[in-house]
Design a protein around this motif. Structure first.
Motif, PDB file in Angstrom:
ATOM      1  N   GLU A  46      45.803  42.251  56.997  1.00  0.00           N
ATOM      2  CA  GLU A  46      44.617  43.065  56.695  1.00  0.00           C
ATOM      3  C   GLU A  46      44.328  43.060  55.200  1.00  0.00           C
ATOM      4  O   GLU A  46      43.164  42.971  54.787  1.00  0.00           O
ATOM      5  CB  GLU A  46      44.807  44.500  57.193  1.00  0.00           C
ATOM      6  N   GLU A  47      45.381  43.121  54.376  1.00  0.00           N
ATOM      7  CA  GLU A  47      45.185  43.060  52.924  1.00  0.00           C
ATOM      8  C   GLU A  47      44.566  41.723  52.522  1.00  0.00           C
ATOM      9  O   GLU A  47      43.647  41.688  51.711  1.00  0.00           O
ATOM     10  CB  GLU A  47      46.513  43.254  52.185  1.00  0.00           C
ATOM     11  N   ALA A  48      45.053  40.636  53.099  1.00  0.00           N
ATOM     12  CA  ALA A  48      44.504  39.306  52.790  1.00  0.00           C
ATOM     13  C   ALA A  48      43.045  39.220  53.205  1.00  0.00           C
ATOM     14  O   ALA A  48      42.207  38.696  52.456  1.00  0.00           O
ATOM     15  CB  ALA A  48      45.329  38.225  53.478  1.00  0.00           C
ATOM     16  N   SER A  49      42.724  39.754  54.377  1.00  0.00           N
ATOM     17  CA  SER A  49      41.348  39.745  54.863  1.00  0.00           C
ATOM     18  C   SER A  49      40.451  40.587  53.957  1.00  0.00           C
ATOM     19  O   SER A  49      39.317  40.200  53.655  1.00  0.00           O
ATOM     20  CB  SER A  49      41.310  40.271  56.301  1.00  0.00           C
ATOM     21  N   LEU A  50      40.955  41.731  53.509  1.00  0.00           N
ATOM     22  CA  LEU A  50      40.189  42.601  52.611  1.00  0.00           C
ATOM     23  C   LEU A  50      39.896  41.891  51.289  1.00  0.00           C
ATOM     24  O   LEU A  50      38.761  41.892  50.809  1.00  0.00           O
ATOM     25  CB  LEU A  50      40.961  43.901  52.365  1.00  0.00           C
ATOM     26  N   ILE A  51      40.890  41.242  50.736  1.00  0.00           N
ATOM     27  CA  ILE A  51      40.696  40.519  49.472  1.00  0.00           C
ATOM     28  C   ILE A  51      39.715  39.371  49.655  1.00  0.00           C
ATOM     29  O   ILE A  51      38.805  39.174  48.851  1.00  0.00           O
ATOM     30  CB  ILE A  51      42.051  40.015  48.930  1.00  0.00           C
ATOM     31  N   GLU A  52      39.885  38.621  50.737  1.00  0.00           N
ATOM     32  CA  GLU A  52      39.004  37.478  51.010  1.00  0.00           C
ATOM     33  C   GLU A  52      37.549  37.925  51.157  1.00  0.00           C
ATOM     34  O   GLU A  52      36.643  37.338  50.556  1.00  0.00           O
ATOM     35  CB  GLU A  52      39.469  36.787  52.294  1.00  0.00           C
ATOM     36  N   MET A  53      37.316  38.972  51.939  1.00  0.00           N
ATOM     37  CA  MET A  53      35.949  39.446  52.145  1.00  0.00           C
ATOM     38  C   MET A  53      35.363  40.021  50.851  1.00  0.00           C
ATOM     39  O   MET A  53      34.189  39.820  50.549  1.00  0.00           O
ATOM     40  CB  MET A  53      35.893  40.488  53.260  1.00  0.00           C
ATOM     41  N   THR A  54      36.195  40.710  50.088  1.00  0.00           N
ATOM     42  CA  THR A  54      35.729  41.285  48.824  1.00  0.00           C
ATOM     43  C   THR A  54      35.277  40.196  47.863  1.00  0.00           C
ATOM     44  O   THR A  54      34.259  40.348  47.183  1.00  0.00           O
ATOM     45  CB  THR A  54      36.853  42.130  48.176  1.00  0.00           C
ATOM     46  N   MET A  55      36.024  39.109  47.801  1.00  0.00           N
ATOM     47  CA  MET A  55      35.684  38.016  46.885  1.00  0.00           C
ATOM     48  C   MET A  55      34.297  37.452  47.167  1.00  0.00           C
ATOM     49  O   MET A  55      33.605  37.028  46.246  1.00  0.00           O
ATOM     50  CB  MET A  55      36.737  36.911  46.955  1.00  0.00           C
ATOM     51  N   GLY A  65      34.234  44.326  42.645  1.00  0.00           N
ATOM     52  CA  GLY A  65      35.447  44.015  43.389  1.00  0.00           C
ATOM     53  C   GLY A  65      36.284  45.257  43.597  1.00  0.00           C
ATOM     54  O   GLY A  65      35.821  46.376  43.369  1.00  0.00           O
ATOM     55  N   ILE A  66      37.527  45.054  44.046  1.00  0.00           N
ATOM     56  CA  ILE A  66      38.400  46.188  44.336  1.00  0.00           C
ATOM     57  C   ILE A  66      39.682  46.106  43.527  1.00  0.00           C
ATOM     58  O   ILE A  66      40.083  45.037  43.076  1.00  0.00           O
ATOM     59  CB  ILE A  66      38.760  46.274  45.831  1.00  0.00           C
ATOM     60  N   GLU A  67      40.291  47.248  43.368  1.00  0.00           N
ATOM     61  CA  GLU A  67      41.653  47.361  42.850  1.00  0.00           C
ATOM     62  C   GLU A  67      42.441  47.971  43.996  1.00  0.00           C
ATOM     63  O   GLU A  67      41.997  48.950  44.610  1.00  0.00           O
ATOM     64  CB  GLU A  67      41.675  48.273  41.623  1.00  0.00           C
ATOM     65  N   MET A  68      43.577  47.395  44.335  1.00  0.00           N
ATOM     66  CA  MET A  68      44.346  47.884  45.477  1.00  0.00           C
ATOM     67  C   MET A  68      45.822  47.878  45.118  1.00  0.00           C
ATOM     68  O   MET A  68      46.327  46.901  44.575  1.00  0.00           O
ATOM     69  CB  MET A  68      44.103  46.977  46.691  1.00  0.00           C
ATOM     70  N   GLU A  69      46.487  48.985  45.421  1.00  0.00           N
ATOM     71  CA  GLU A  69      47.933  49.075  45.237  1.00  0.00           C
ATOM     72  C   GLU A  69      48.545  49.730  46.454  1.00  0.00           C
ATOM     73  O   GLU A  69      47.995  50.680  46.997  1.00  0.00           O
ATOM     74  CB  GLU A  69      48.292  49.899  43.997  1.00  0.00           C
ATOM     75  N   VAL A  96      42.881  52.256  47.270  1.00  0.00           N
ATOM     76  CA  VAL A  96      41.877  51.216  47.098  1.00  0.00           C
ATOM     77  C   VAL A  96      40.663  51.844  46.418  1.00  0.00           C
ATOM     78  O   VAL A  96      40.239  52.937  46.788  1.00  0.00           O
ATOM     79  CB  VAL A  96      41.413  50.624  48.451  1.00  0.00           C
ATOM     80  N   GLY A  97      40.098  51.149  45.438  1.00  0.00           N
ATOM     81  CA  GLY A  97      38.907  51.656  44.767  1.00  0.00           C
ATOM     82  C   GLY A  97      38.176  50.546  44.054  1.00  0.00           C
ATOM     83  O   GLY A  97      38.652  49.407  43.979  1.00  0.00           O
ATOM     84  N   PRO A  98      36.993  50.871  43.516  1.00  0.00           N
ATOM     85  CA  PRO A  98      36.224  49.875  42.759  1.00  0.00           C
ATOM     86  C   PRO A  98      37.011  49.415  41.529  1.00  0.00           C
ATOM     87  O   PRO A  98      37.610  50.233  40.828  1.00  0.00           O
ATOM     88  CB  PRO A  98      34.963  50.635  42.336  1.00  0.00           C
ATOM     89  N   ALA A  99      36.996  48.130  41.278  1.00  0.00           N
ATOM     90  CA  ALA A  99      37.772  47.564  40.169  1.00  0.00           C
ATOM     91  C   ALA A  99      37.341  48.120  38.816  1.00  0.00           C
ATOM     92  O   ALA A  99      38.149  48.201  37.900  1.00  0.00           O
ATOM     93  CB  ALA A  99      37.659  46.041  40.166  1.00  0.00           C
ATOM     94  N   ASP A 100      36.076  48.531  38.685  1.00  0.00           N
ATOM     95  CA  ASP A 100      35.620  49.057  37.402  1.00  0.00           C
ATOM     96  C   ASP A 100      35.896  50.556  37.239  1.00  0.00           C
ATOM     97  O   ASP A 100      35.572  51.136  36.221  1.00  0.00           O
ATOM     98  CB  ASP A 100      34.138  48.762  37.196  1.00  0.00           C
TER      99      ASP A 100
END
Length: 120
Positions: A46-55, A65-69, A96-100
């Motif tokens: 799910e994390e990989a899918s989230l990153i892929e879709m966000t990109m 983009g997102i920041e995720m920890e 998870v939140g907006p990268a900015d």
């Protein structure tokens, strides 16, 4: 009142959703400027899918983009798991939140320290 909205999402709410729904929900909420704290983290898939879709959605004029920890996953090594030789990976809390607006300052096994900014 101006500020940052932070939503705490229960394990039950996420369990009701299919993986694709989860990813879409997270992206929609983060794109609207919210910080999400997921009680039960995402699976590695799910994390990989989230990153892929966000990109695919990043736009320099809009969505940054997102920041995720996440806390590191734990492997369930209970007595039942040992007897059945089944090791279940348990995911843990994820932020998870907006990268900015969200910047991770420190992360270890038991603590995530982040800086939230209202400035875009």
């Amino acid at each position: 009142m101006q500020g940052i909205q932070m939503d705490l999402i229960s394990e039950e709410k996420l369990a009701e959703m299919a993986p694709v729904e989860k990813v879409r929900f997270i992206i929609d909420e983060v794109r609207s400027g919210k910080i999400l704290v997921l009680e039960k983290g995402l699976t590695p898939e799910e994390e990989a899918s989230l990153i892929e879709m966000t990109m695919t959605l990043i736009d320099p004029e809009g969505f940054s983009g997102i920041e995720m920890e996440s806390y590191p996953s734990k492997v369930d090594t209970s007595i039942f798991g040992k007897i059945l030789k089944k090791h279940t990976v348990r995911t843990r809390l994820t932020v998870v939140g907006p990268a900015d607006q969200l910047k991770t300052l420190k992360k270890d096994r038991n603590m995530i320290s982040a800086l939230l900014s209202a400035h875009k």
